[in-house]
Design a protein around this motif. Structure first.
Motif, PDB file in Angstrom:
ATOM      1  N   UNK A  11       0.833  -1.204   0.000  1.00 19.45           N
ATOM      2  CA  UNK A  11       0.000   0.000   0.000  1.00 19.45           C
ATOM      3  C   UNK A  11       0.868   1.254   0.000  1.00 19.45           C
ATOM      4  N   UNK A  12       0.363   2.279  -0.631  1.00 22.43           N
ATOM      5  CA  UNK A  12       1.066   3.550  -0.693  1.00 22.43           C
ATOM      6  C   UNK A  12       0.756   4.422   0.502  1.00 22.43           C
ATOM      7  N   UNK A  14      -1.083   7.212   2.875  1.00 20.09           N
ATOM      8  CA  UNK A  14      -2.449   7.615   3.175  1.00 20.09           C
ATOM      9  C   UNK A  14      -2.696   8.976   2.551  1.00 20.09           C
ATOM     10  N   UNK A  15      -3.840   9.122   1.889  1.00 16.86           N
ATOM     11  CA  UNK A  15      -4.210  10.377   1.238  1.00 16.86           C
ATOM     12  C   UNK A  15      -5.554  10.845   1.793  1.00 16.86           C
ATOM     13  N   UNK A  16      -5.690  12.159   1.940  1.00 24.82           N
ATOM     14  CA  UNK A  16      -6.953  12.703   2.423  1.00 24.82           C
ATOM     15  C   UNK A  16      -8.025  12.568   1.355  1.00 24.82           C
ATOM     16  N   UNK A  17      -9.146  11.934   1.729  1.00 26.13           N
ATOM     17  CA  UNK A  17     -10.263  11.748   0.812  1.00 26.13           C
ATOM     18  C   UNK A  17     -11.360  12.785   1.059  1.00 26.13           C
ATOM     19  N   UNK A  79     -11.059  12.154   6.608  1.00 23.89           N
ATOM     20  CA  UNK A  79     -11.127  10.760   6.170  1.00 23.89           C
ATOM     21  C   UNK A  79      -9.919  10.518   5.277  1.00 23.89           C
ATOM     22  N   UNK A  80      -9.116   9.515   5.646  1.00 25.96           N
ATOM     23  CA  UNK A  80      -7.916   9.162   4.881  1.00 25.96           C
ATOM     24  C   UNK A  80      -8.105   7.781   4.275  1.00 25.96           C
ATOM     25  N   UNK A  81      -7.540   7.585   3.102  1.00 25.66           N
ATOM     26  CA  UNK A  81      -7.637   6.292   2.463  1.00 25.66           C
ATOM     27  C   UNK A  81      -6.397   5.953   1.669  1.00 25.66           C
ATOM     28  N   UNK A  82      -6.259   4.688   1.402  1.00 24.29           N
ATOM     29  CA  UNK A  82      -5.209   4.192   0.506  1.00 24.29           C
ATOM     30  C   UNK A  82      -5.671   2.850  -0.025  1.00 24.29           C
ATOM     31  N   UNK A  83      -5.142   2.484  -1.177  1.00 22.91           N
ATOM     32  CA  UNK A  83      -5.550   1.256  -1.836  1.00 22.91           C
ATOM     33  C   UNK A  83      -5.261   0.045  -0.963  1.00 22.91           C
TER      34      UNK A  83
END
Length: 93
Positions: A11-12, A14-17, A79-83
């Motif tokens: 996984x890369x 964390x990015x803000x969604x 909310x943060x997400x990553x693949x």
């Protein structure tokens, strides 16, 4: 054969969604909120009017320190997400 097709991809970053204010309903449910030390850094401890407590980690860009009160009228819920991983939440102020 391409070697990268057979290797595990990790996984890369964390990015803000999303970012939003706490709702009036959420604010009304909280007796108090303050910053506490936790296993992986600082978290916001929410003491609930209905009893009990819950925690959301504090954003690493926040300037709040352990013991500070959190004004939910000014705070943001990130909310943060990553693949490959479920979304996570952070409190920012």
């Amino acid at each position: 054969m391409n070697i990268f097709g057979s290797l595990k991809v990790y996984a890369g970053k964390w990015m803000q969604k999303a970012s939003r204010a706490f709702s009036d309903e959420e604010i009304a449910a909280v007796e108090s909120a303050h910053v506490v030390d936790s296993q992986y850094g600082s978290s916001v401890c929410f003491l609930m009017k209905g009893g009990g407590q819950t925690f959301i980690p504090l954003s690493n860009t926040s300037s709040l320190a352990v013991g500070d009160s959190v004004d939910l009228h000014k705070a943001q819920l990130l909310t943060l997400g990553r693949e490959g991983d479920a979304d996570i939440y952070r409190v920012s102020l």
